[in-house]
Design a protein around this motif. Structure first.
Motif, PDB file in Angstrom:
ATOM      1  N   LYS A   1      15.710  38.443 -32.483  1.00 39.77           N
ATOM      2  CA  LYS A   1      16.238  39.633 -31.803  1.00 39.77           C
ATOM      3  C   LYS A   1      17.521  39.366 -31.003  1.00 39.77           C
ATOM      4  O   LYS A   1      18.268  40.297 -30.717  1.00 39.77           O
ATOM      5  CB  LYS A   1      15.175  40.213 -30.852  1.00 39.77           C
ATOM      6  CG  LYS A   1      13.956  40.799 -31.550  1.00 39.77           C
ATOM      7  CD  LYS A   1      14.289  42.095 -32.247  1.00 39.77           C
ATOM      8  CE  LYS A   1      13.045  42.760 -32.820  1.00 39.77           C
ATOM      9  NZ  LYS A   1      13.373  44.031 -33.507  1.00 39.77           N
ATOM     10  N   THR A   2      17.755  38.109 -30.613  1.00 39.26           N
ATOM     11  CA  THR A   2      18.924  37.802 -29.790  1.00 39.26           C
ATOM     12  C   THR A   2      19.983  37.124 -30.643  1.00 39.26           C
ATOM     13  O   THR A   2      19.813  35.982 -31.076  1.00 39.26           O
ATOM     14  CB  THR A   2      18.521  36.894 -28.604  1.00 39.26           C
ATOM     15  OG1 THR A   2      17.402  37.454 -27.940  1.00 39.26           O
ATOM     16  CG2 THR A   2      19.677  36.746 -27.627  1.00 39.26           C
ATOM     17  N   LYS A   3      21.083  37.820 -30.871  1.00 40.68           N
ATOM     18  CA  LYS A   3      22.122  37.333 -31.786  1.00 40.68           C
ATOM     19  C   LYS A   3      22.712  35.992 -31.336  1.00 40.68           C
ATOM     20  O   LYS A   3      22.947  35.104 -32.151  1.00 40.68           O
ATOM     21  CB  LYS A   3      23.236  38.373 -31.913  1.00 40.68           C
ATOM     22  CG  LYS A   3      24.314  38.005 -32.951  1.00 40.68           C
ATOM     23  CD  LYS A   3      25.367  39.080 -33.058  1.00 40.68           C
ATOM     24  CE  LYS A   3      26.365  38.755 -34.170  1.00 40.68           C
ATOM     25  NZ  LYS A   3      27.067  37.477 -33.944  1.00 40.68           N
TER      26      LYS A   3
ATOM     27  N   SER B   1      22.070  52.184 -28.133  1.00 46.87           N
ATOM     28  CA  SER B   1      21.389  51.274 -29.057  1.00 46.87           C
ATOM     29  C   SER B   1      21.599  49.817 -28.654  1.00 46.87           C
ATOM     30  O   SER B   1      20.669  49.001 -28.716  1.00 46.87           O
ATOM     31  CB  SER B   1      21.905  51.484 -30.486  1.00 46.87           C
ATOM     32  OG  SER B   1      21.634  52.796 -30.922  1.00 46.87           O
ATOM     33  N   LYS B   2      22.818  49.498 -28.250  1.00 43.81           N
ATOM     34  CA  LYS B   2      23.129  48.130 -27.844  1.00 43.81           C
ATOM     35  C   LYS B   2      22.352  47.735 -26.595  1.00 43.81           C
ATOM     36  O   LYS B   2      21.806  46.622 -26.504  1.00 43.81           O
ATOM     37  CB  LYS B   2      24.636  47.990 -27.596  1.00 43.81           C
ATOM     38  CG  LYS B   2      25.070  46.560 -27.330  1.00 43.81           C
ATOM     39  CD  LYS B   2      26.584  46.470 -27.197  1.00 43.81           C
ATOM     40  CE  LYS B   2      27.006  45.021 -26.922  1.00 43.81           C
ATOM     41  NZ  LYS B   2      28.475  44.894 -26.776  1.00 43.81           N
TER      42      LYS B   2
ATOM     43  N   ASN C   1      25.928  54.448 -29.786  1.00 39.74           N
ATOM     44  CA  ASN C   1      26.114  53.018 -30.018  1.00 39.74           C
ATOM     45  C   ASN C   1      25.842  52.212 -28.748  1.00 39.74           C
ATOM     46  O   ASN C   1      25.191  51.164 -28.786  1.00 39.74           O
ATOM     47  CB  ASN C   1      27.548  52.743 -30.500  1.00 39.74           C
ATOM     48  CG  ASN C   1      27.757  51.293 -30.856  1.00 39.74           C
ATOM     49  OD1 ASN C   1      26.952  50.712 -31.592  1.00 39.74           O
ATOM     50  ND2 ASN C   1      28.818  50.693 -30.343  1.00 39.74           N
TER      51      ASN C   1
ATOM     52  N   GLY D   1      18.768  47.312 -27.479  1.00 40.39           N
ATOM     53  CA  GLY D   1      18.618  46.118 -28.304  1.00 40.39           C
ATOM     54  C   GLY D   1      18.470  44.854 -27.483  1.00 40.39           C
ATOM     55  O   GLY D   1      17.740  43.929 -27.870  1.00 40.39           O
ATOM     56  N   THR D   2      19.141  44.799 -26.321  1.00 42.24           N
ATOM     57  CA  THR D   2      19.029  43.618 -25.465  1.00 42.24           C
ATOM     58  C   THR D   2      17.639  43.502 -24.836  1.00 42.24           C
ATOM     59  O   THR D   2      17.257  42.432 -24.362  1.00 42.24           O
ATOM     60  CB  THR D   2      20.073  43.656 -24.333  1.00 42.24           C
ATOM     61  OG1 THR D   2      19.816  44.773 -23.476  1.00 42.24           O
ATOM     62  CG2 THR D   2      21.488  43.755 -24.896  1.00 42.24           C
TER      63      THR D   2
ATOM     64  N   ALA E   1      14.776  44.557 -26.555  1.00 45.58           N
ATOM     65  CA  ALA E   1      13.766  44.569 -27.624  1.00 45.58           C
ATOM     66  C   ALA E   1      12.916  43.311 -27.625  1.00 45.58           C
ATOM     67  O   ALA E   1      11.684  43.369 -27.734  1.00 45.58           O
ATOM     68  CB  ALA E   1      14.448  44.758 -28.976  1.00 45.58           C
TER      69      ALA E   1
END
Length: 317
Positions: free
Chosen positions: A296-298, A236-237, A233, A240-241, A243
């Motif tokens: 891509k950026t929450k 992945s996090k 996790n 993800g930042t 991506a």
């Protein structure tokens, strides 16, 4: 007599547009106009969102705002002239205006590359040395990095129009392009252009090699740090930042490399294909970048949704 001939210049260039597709210029102008309109809209939304939301006042988003402003400037230096050619038949452009456009296009492209390096460094610090993030990437440091990228671009590109000004242009004035690109202008000169070509290729290679090398180094360090993380996790996090930034790099550099190589070694590539890719290189990344970061950026995605659909955000809470 020789001096008089040496200083004789044509007063304007004739830009063809997309060679071989002149009959379709009216239709080609439609996607150009849409891309330009979306670029201005999307990047303004990004800048306004970051400005209005205090939680986004962080180095990553400051760099994103710089990228948004540069993208709008890059698109604005190209799209209006292309639309004038495609829709108004305004093919003739003053010699000096053409050189000015060439200067701004290449300057903004190099600034874009520098910002991508800065954003890669931001991700490196955030993932590899997170405890020192706030002390390394302070607001003054972010501003200095942006100014350094701008200064490099301004002074690196400046010799290009100055070197072109010293060249004589007697009879060739037709540029088989949709905008004033450096090599397209240099090829029309009625003199030896070895210095211009050598300087142009040295700038392009040095910027691309240096910047891609720094970006690659940052991501090698990032991957090494990510794969040392204990949980899936967490890995992945962390990835993800990165991506959105990786997508931006691919969108920016892929057509740039194609355009650069086509000018030098792509003799068999049809001119229309080359011009279309060269135009996409300037118009697509400024449109795609804010979409990529928005999706891509929450944090940005949530703020944009809250900006346009406040009732939806309230119901989700």
């Amino acid at each position: 007599m020789a001096d008089n001939v040496t200083h004789h210049y044509i007063s304007s260039f004739f830009l063809v547009g997309v060679p071989g597709l002149q009959d379709f210029h009216c239709w080609i102008g439609i996607p150009v106009c849409l891309l330009f309109a979306f670029t201005l809209l999307e990047n303004n939304v990004i800048i306004i969102t970051v400005k209005l939301e205090p939680s986004l006042h962080q180095p990553m988003y400051f760099f994103l705002c710089m990228l948004a402003m540069n993208d709008m400037a890059l698109a604005s230096s190209t799209a209006p002239q292309m639309l004038a050619i495609f829709w108004l038949g305004a093919h003739r452009f003053d010699f000096n205006i053409c050189l000015a456009q060439m200067y701004f296009i290449h300057t903004f492209c190099i600034i874009e590359s520098a910002l991508l390096v800065a954003m890669a460094f931001d991700r490196y610090v955030a993932i590899c040395i997170p405890l020192h993030y706030a002390t390394i990437l302070t607001t003054p440091t972010v501003i200095k990095m942006g100014l350094a990228g701008m200064t490099r671009a301004i002074f690196t590109v400046l010799p290009c129009p100055l070197l072109i000004k010293r060249l004589p242009y007697y009879t060739k004035y037709v540029i088989h392009h949709a905008y004033c690109e450096h090599m397209a202008v240099v090829k029309l000169a009625s003199a030896n252009t070895l210095i211009n070509r050598a300087y142009g290729i040295s700038v392009a290679l040095s910027v691309m090699v240096l910047d891609l090398g720094l970006i690659a180094t940052s991501y090698i360090k990032i991957l090494q740090a990510v794969f040392r993380l204990p949980s899936q996790n967490a890995r992945s996090k962390a990835l993800g930042t990165c991506a959105a930034h990786v997508c931006t790099i691919l969108v920016s550099y892929t057509p740039a490399l194609f355009s650069f190589l086509t000018h030098r070694i792509g003799r068999k590539v049809p001119p229309s294909v080359h011009i279309i890719f060269a135009s996409l290189y300037l118009l697509v990344p400024p449109t795609v970048n804010p979409l990529v970061y928005g999706v891509k950026t929450k944090q940005i995605r949530d703020q944009v949704i809250g900006l346009f659909f406040p009732n939806r955000m309230i119901s989700q809470k």
